[in-house]
Enzyme design. Structure first.
Site, PDB file in Angstrom:
ATOM      1  N   LYS A 210       0.995  -1.051   0.035  1.00 46.55           N
ATOM      2  CA  LYS A 210       0.327   0.304   0.299  1.00 46.55           C
ATOM      3  C   LYS A 210       0.794   1.271  -0.195  1.00 46.55           C
ATOM      4  CE  LYS A 210      -3.527   1.971   2.807  1.00 46.55           C
ATOM      5  NZ  LYS A 210      -4.973   2.982   4.337  1.00 46.55           N
ATOM      6  N   GLU A 216      10.834  -4.574   4.072  1.00 49.78           N
ATOM      7  CA  GLU A 216      10.864  -6.088   3.672  1.00 49.78           C
ATOM      8  C   GLU A 216      10.871  -6.292   2.148  1.00 49.78           C
ATOM      9  OE1 GLU A 216       9.024  -4.548   6.061  1.00 49.78           O
ATOM     10  OE2 GLU A 216       9.575  -6.008   8.683  1.00 49.78           O
ATOM     11  N   GLY A 271      -5.107  -1.775   4.894  1.00 52.30           N
ATOM     12  CA  GLY A 271      -4.117  -3.564   4.073  1.00 52.30           C
ATOM     13  C   GLY A 271      -5.062  -4.617   4.812  1.00 52.30           C
ATOM     14  N   ARG A 272      -5.322  -4.906   5.602  1.00 48.59           N
ATOM     15  CA  ARG A 272      -5.530  -5.993   6.721  1.00 48.59           C
ATOM     16  C   ARG A 272      -7.361  -5.702   5.697  1.00 48.59           C
ATOM     17  NH1 ARG A 272      -4.261  -2.652  10.393  1.00 48.59           N
ATOM     18  NH2 ARG A 272      -6.109  -1.904  11.590  1.00 48.59           N
ATOM     19  N   GLU A 357      -4.581  -6.316  14.899  1.00 47.60           N
ATOM     20  CA  GLU A 357      -3.571  -5.053  14.825  1.00 47.60           C
ATOM     21  C   GLU A 357      -5.337  -3.806  14.397  1.00 47.60           C
ATOM     22  OE1 GLU A 357      -2.503  -4.262   9.921  1.00 47.60           O
ATOM     23  OE2 GLU A 357      -0.190  -4.502  11.648  1.00 47.60           O
ATOM     24  N   HIS A 388      -3.411 -33.119  18.752  1.00 46.47           N
ATOM     25  CA  HIS A 388      -2.731 -33.468  18.827  1.00 46.47           C
ATOM     26  C   HIS A 388      -1.347 -32.926  18.976  1.00 46.47           C
ATOM     27  CE1 HIS A 388      -4.436 -37.686  17.439  1.00 46.47           C
ATOM     28  NE2 HIS A 388      -5.073 -36.619  16.309  1.00 46.47           N
ATOM     29  N   LYS A 519       9.494   0.351  13.067  1.00 49.94           N
ATOM     30  CA  LYS A 519      10.257   0.930  12.480  1.00 49.94           C
ATOM     31  C   LYS A 519      10.730   1.987  12.464  1.00 49.94           C
ATOM     32  CE  LYS A 519       5.808  -0.740   9.850  1.00 49.94           C
ATOM     33  NZ  LYS A 519       4.969   0.112   8.896  1.00 49.94           N
TER      34      LYS A 519
HETATM   35  O1  F6P Z   1       2.985  -2.977   9.702  1.00 50.03           O
HETATM   36  C1  F6P Z   1       1.858  -2.653  10.060  1.00 50.03           C
HETATM   37  C2  F6P Z   1       1.528  -2.502   8.165  1.00 50.03           C
HETATM   38  O2  F6P Z   1       1.425  -1.644   7.910  1.00 50.03           O
HETATM   39  C3  F6P Z   1       0.521  -4.097   7.628  1.00 50.03           C
HETATM   40  O3  F6P Z   1      -0.809  -2.747   8.345  1.00 50.03           O
HETATM   41  C4  F6P Z   1       0.674  -3.336   6.652  1.00 50.03           C
HETATM   42  O4  F6P Z   1      -0.332  -4.909   5.967  1.00 50.03           O
HETATM   43  C5  F6P Z   1       2.299  -4.240   6.674  1.00 50.03           C
HETATM   44  O5  F6P Z   1       2.733  -3.649   7.791  1.00 50.03           O
HETATM   45  C6  F6P Z   1       1.816  -4.132   5.116  1.00 50.03           C
HETATM   46  O6  F6P Z   1       1.676  -2.263   4.805  1.00 50.03           O
HETATM   47  P1  F6P Z   1       2.482  -2.399   2.797  1.00 50.03           P
HETATM   48  O7  F6P Z   1       0.805  -2.649   2.240  1.00 50.03           O
HETATM   49  O8  F6P Z   1       2.110  -0.590   3.187  1.00 50.03           O
HETATM   50  O9  F6P Z   1       3.786  -3.084   2.173  1.00 50.03           O
END
Ligand code: F6P
Length: 529
Positions: A210, A216, A271-272, A357, A388, A519
């Site tokens: 987003k 990452e 995002g979620r 979240e 199990h 972050k």
């Molecule tokens: O750090 C949490 C978060 O912002 C989530 O809410 C989001 O889904 C994820 O990191 C990835 O964010 P992006 O889609 O901006 O890479």
């Protein structure tokens, strides 16, 4: 702005806190009630919620429904659907519901947003079918056969979970098999483990972010580009293998993505909550655009139920209220999600982000600190495997662990003995709900041990170790069958449940400031000489 009333100040909350015997409700007694299971079941959008094994009686349900009314839950829901700025700390609307369309002719969010969404959905569907037909060619003119999703959190969990659940439900046209892979973790092993068996000439990356700044994902993107070039892809041909899905198109374009390979969603999609947007592209590639639209249709059907059903028959609202009863009045600090359908092996991880979240908050909407529990620890895995692994703790441990069992009424896996597999799975799901509810007293255990042939002395010695307290609450969520439509409805069910709980707890569900400090500190450490 009306004066904020903390949940524990509400009349119904106080009534629940002082209801005699409410928290000592016993499932053995409750389950003996005539027609309880029939009375405590609701069906909508291909889903059935059976909450008969929850520790609630008519008094408790009455006060819980009063709490929802006092908290103006449904009025707040309407404000969300109308696109009001309910995400007040980011000054945004919350309109993931608009992404799946509306059963109402004039949708509450307005036609301009509907048009924007429809145009992007068409682009997503056309591109998915292009990839599935083998018409997307890489630098060597060979067709793309492997799609690697690079993204994390909401840019991974929704597409990963839905693709994992539904990928076997669709055959690609003209037999062109496109495989979809997911890499979220920046650890080199993750990317290597996926790429080591792929051909750069026939691999494309869907980079989902987003913000298009997540460290990452951006690290994974740089590595993917290098892998393509090491695979003889000329630098000026990289764009053929790169697709971006983002709410930050300018950043993506500046990163070498071409407009025709760039799909947008908007800041009013969390995002979620974004699987319904272009973030669903990997799923559309995996199952086809028709299947993706079926997912949207299922969520739309659950939206209609949520908006139209009376509170006492409103599935998301009741799930929310039962969760509040278990967390805030029975003292449960965790909530187990136990699917009894192996295709839903990623569902608990997906729900973890959505619930924790959203509602892992300790500040009320007015800025005051909460004095109540909010979101429980949501965890889980496939129930059959859990039996199990960790069900021992749930049966005989010291934690109260309410459970959502998720099962399929029908099983369509193309195996000769699929029906037998399904019988065994369903038998276990029902047996666990019963065992957890009913338990086995020491006296009953003593008799069982004596009847098994143990001496009185041995039976007396073992009975305490082999007894079960029972009275552990669970809901059974039944899907008619696992299809894109019922999965869409299931996801929307939990989305609205999360909404309702936030509305009652008086917290913001759609921001996530808690992820910022880590972050920031990472950047500080990184900048140190
Ligand atoms: O750090 C949490 C978060 O912002 C989530 O809410 C989001 O889904 C994820 O990191 C990835 O964010 P992006 O889609 O901006 O890479």
């Amino acid at each position: 702005m009306p004066t904020f009333i903390s949940p524990q100040q509400r009349k119904a909350w106080k009534a629940l806190s002082t209801l005699p015997g409410a928290t000592s409700t016993n499932l053995r007694t409750l389950l003996a009630e005539k027609d309880r299971q029939a009375k405590l079941q609701i069906s909508a959008a291909g889903i059935t919620l059976d909450y008969s094994h929850q520790r609630v009686n008519e008094d408790v349900m009455g006060h819980l429904l009063a709490l929802a009314k006092e908290s103006h839950v449904m009025e707040q829901a309407l404000a969300m659907f109308q696109g009001k700025t309910i995400n007040q700390t980011e000054n945004r609307a919350v309109l993931h519901v608009a992404l799946r369309g509306s059963h109402i002719q004039d949708p509450p969010w307005g036609s301009a947003i509907s048009a924007l969404i429809a145009a992007e959905l068409l682009r997503v569907c056309l591109f998915a079918e292009k990839v599935r037909s083998g018409a997307l060619a890489g630098f060597s003119q060979l067709p793309i056969t492997d799609i690697v999703n690079l993204g994390i959190g909401g840019s991974d969990l929704g597409p990963r979970m839905t693709t994992s659940a539904l990928v076997n439900q669709s055959q690609p046209p003209n037999g062109h098999p496109v495989k979809v892979h997911f890499v979220s973790n920046v650890d080199a092993w993750s990317l290597h483990n996926t790429l080591q068996n792929l051909n750069p000439a026939q691999t494309a990356f869907v980079v989902q972010s987003k913000s298009f700044t997540t460290q990452e994902t951006m690290t994974l993107l740089a590595s993917a580009k290098q892998w393509l070039m090491d695979g003889t892809c000329p630098k000026d041909q990289l764009h053929r293998h790169l697709i971006a899905v983002t709410a930050s198109p300018d950043i993506a374009l500046a990163n070498g993505f071409k407009a025709e390979h760039l799909f947008e969603f908007w800041d009013w999609v969390g995002g979620r909550y974004s699987i319904w947007s272009a973030i669903g592209l990997p799923l559309a590639i995996a199952i086809g655009s028709y299947g993706f639209q079926e997912l949207l249709a299922g969520a739309r059907a659950m939206d209609e139920h949520f908006l139209d059903a009376p509170s006492e028959k409103n599935m998301p609202l009741l799930m929310a209220l039962i969760g509040i009863w278990n967390t805030n009045f029975l003292g449960a600090s965790t909530h187990l999600i136990a699917p009894y359908a192996a295709a839903l092996n990623q569902f608990a991880s997906f729900l973890q982000q959505m619930e924790m979240e959203s509602n892992g908050k300790s500040t009320h909407i007015d800025g005051s600190s909460v004095a109540i529990q909010t979101a429980p620890l949501v965890w889980g895995s496939l129930g059959i495997d859990g039996q199990h692994a960790y069900f021992q703790l749930i049966h005989q441990g010291t934690h109260l662990v309410p459970i959502d069992f998720i099962g399929l009424r029908e099983e369509h896996t193309p195996l000769p003995l699929a029906a037998e597999h399904h019988r065994v799975v369903m038998l276990n799901m029902q047996a666990q709900a019963q065992a957890l509810a009913i338990g086995r007293t020491q006296e009953e255990t003593l008799n069982v041990l004596l009847q098994s042939g143990l001496t009185a002395e041995e039976a007396k010695r073992l009975a305490p170790h082999r007894s079960f307290s029972g009275n552990i609450p669970s809901s059974s969520v039944w899907m008619d069958a696992l299809t894109p439509r019922t999965l869409g409805a299931l996801i929307a069910l939990y989305e609205h449940k999360v909404f309702c709980q936030a509305a009652i707890w008086g917290i913001h569900a759609y921001d996530q400031w808690g992820v910022e400090l880590g972050k920031t500190i990472a950047k500080e450490i990184e900048s140190r000489p």
